[in-house]
Design a protein around this motif. Structure first.
Motif, short mmCIF file in Angstrom:
data_model
loop_
_atom_site.label_atom_id
_atom_site.label_comp_id
_atom_site.label_asym_id
_atom_site.label_seq_id
_atom_site.Cartn_x
_atom_site.Cartn_y
_atom_site.Cartn_z
N LYS A 165 12.49 -9.07 6.43
CA LYS A 165 13.24 -7.82 6.40
C LYS A 165 13.43 -7.34 4.97
O LYS A 165 13.36 -6.12 4.69
CB LYS A 165 14.59 -8.00 7.08
N LEU A 166 13.68 -8.27 4.06
CA LEU A 166 13.86 -7.89 2.66
C LEU A 166 12.58 -7.29 2.10
O LEU A 166 12.62 -6.28 1.38
CB LEU A 166 14.27 -9.12 1.84
N GLU A 167 11.44 -7.86 2.44
CA GLU A 167 10.16 -7.31 1.99
C GLU A 167 9.96 -5.90 2.53
O GLU A 167 9.52 -4.99 1.81
CB GLU A 167 9.02 -8.22 2.43
N GLU A 168 10.30 -5.71 3.80
CA GLU A 168 10.16 -4.39 4.43
C GLU A 168 11.03 -3.35 3.74
O GLU A 168 10.57 -2.24 3.42
CB GLU A 168 10.55 -4.50 5.91
N LEU A 169 12.29 -3.68 3.50
CA LEU A 169 13.22 -2.71 2.90
C LEU A 169 12.88 -2.44 1.44
O LEU A 169 13.02 -1.32 0.96
CB LEU A 169 14.65 -3.23 3.03
N THR A 170 12.42 -3.48 0.73
CA THR A 170 12.02 -3.30 -0.67
C THR A 170 10.86 -2.31 -0.77
O THR A 170 10.84 -1.44 -1.66
CB THR A 170 11.65 -4.64 -1.29
N ALA A 171 9.89 -2.46 0.12
CA ALA A 171 8.75 -1.53 0.12
C ALA A 171 9.21 -0.11 0.48
O ALA A 171 8.75 0.87 -0.13
CB ALA A 171 7.69 -2.01 1.11
N ARG A 172 10.12 0.00 1.43
CA ARG A 172 10.59 1.31 1.85
C ARG A 172 11.33 2.04 0.74
O ARG A 172 11.20 3.25 0.56
CB ARG A 172 11.52 1.16 3.05
N ASP A 173 12.11 1.30 -0.07
CA ASP A 173 12.94 1.92 -1.10
C ASP A 173 12.29 1.96 -2.48
O ASP A 173 12.93 2.38 -3.45
CB ASP A 173 14.27 1.16 -1.21
#
Length: 256
Positions: A165-173
């Motif tokens: 989830k952290l990887e997903e949100l980091t890419a999104r932001d």
């Protein structure tokens, strides 16, 4: 070294000398500063750490010898600049446990992460008071302290889920101008059962366990027992959030 160019994976058998070099607390701090703030000279890092430039220069050369950092483009010709080669350092806890050097490194790395959390809390409070951090960060920021009952497999799953989830949100932001660097530290440490001592405050007051400060969904102090807890928030310079674990979990941050 892992195929991921942003990750340095340490092996206790292959990287004995590198592990020994990284157990020096100033080297961990210097590596963390380079990962967190970008390239810098020995003099600049000396000013940030309170050390002499001769000391930081020596320890930077040691880090370079073991491929944690390298020379960056020089701003001018007077002093070399250094940059971190990876954004995080990781390892397998099981592999590290098999050697004395590995055990010593993991113990030190974890304590450095706790110190990094303390420094980060002080910096966050100062930034908030000075208006450098917006009020929109007040509610989601915080530290959670819970004691769920989990199996080893469930703890592994929890870390993997959070990492994904952290990887997903980091890419999104990544390109969002509202984004800031966030220190995100997670710990999962099983504790063997024991008979509570008479002086143990948790033995007298079950409400002393599971306290967490504010955050999303109206999080506040809760009355939590090991039976009804719901696990939350579990992490990333040289090591930016978690400290290794099953299947080479990342040690993130040996950040400053």
């Amino acid at each position: 070294m892992d195929s991921d160019e942003h990750k340095r994976v340490l092996d206790p058998e292959r990287d004995t000398a590198a592990l020994k070099a990284l157990t020096h607390p100033l080297r961990i701090q210097l590596l963390g500063l380079l990962r967190q703030d970008g390239p810098a000279t020995a003099s600049e890092l000396a000013a940030r750490t309170g050390e002499s430039s001769a000391s930081t220069s020596y320890h930077l050369r040691v880090l370079a010898k073991y491929a944690f950092i390298a020379e960056a483009e020089h701003r001018d010709g007077r002093e070399r600049r250094w940059r971190a080669l990876h954004t995080l350092t990781s390892w397998s806890n099981e592999s590290m446990e098999s050697t004395e050097a590995g055990r010593a490194f993991v113990g030190l790395a974890r304590r450095r992460q706790i110190e990094h959390l303390e420094r980060s809390l002080a910096r966050y409070e100062a930034d908030l008071a000075a208006g450098r951090i917006g009020q929109e960060w007040v509610e989601p920021s915080g530290i959670t302290d819970l004691m769920p009952r989990l199996t080893a497999a469930s703890l592994t799953e929890l870390f993997d889920t959070v990492a994904g989830k952290l990887e997903e949100l980091t890419a999104r932001d990544a390109d969002d101008p509202r984004a800031e660097h966030v220190v995100f530290v997670a710990a999962g440490l099983p504790l063997a059962a024991h008979e509570p001592a008479a002086h143990d405050p948790e033995a007298r007051d079950p409400e002393a366990r599971g306290v967490k400060d504010g955050g999303p969904d109206g999080r506040g102090s809760e009355n939590v027992t090991p039976e009804n807890v719901t696990p939350e928030n579990v992490t990333p310079d040289d090591v930016t959030p978690d400290d290794g674990g099953p299947e080479d979990r990342d040690a993130e941050d040996l950040n400053p």
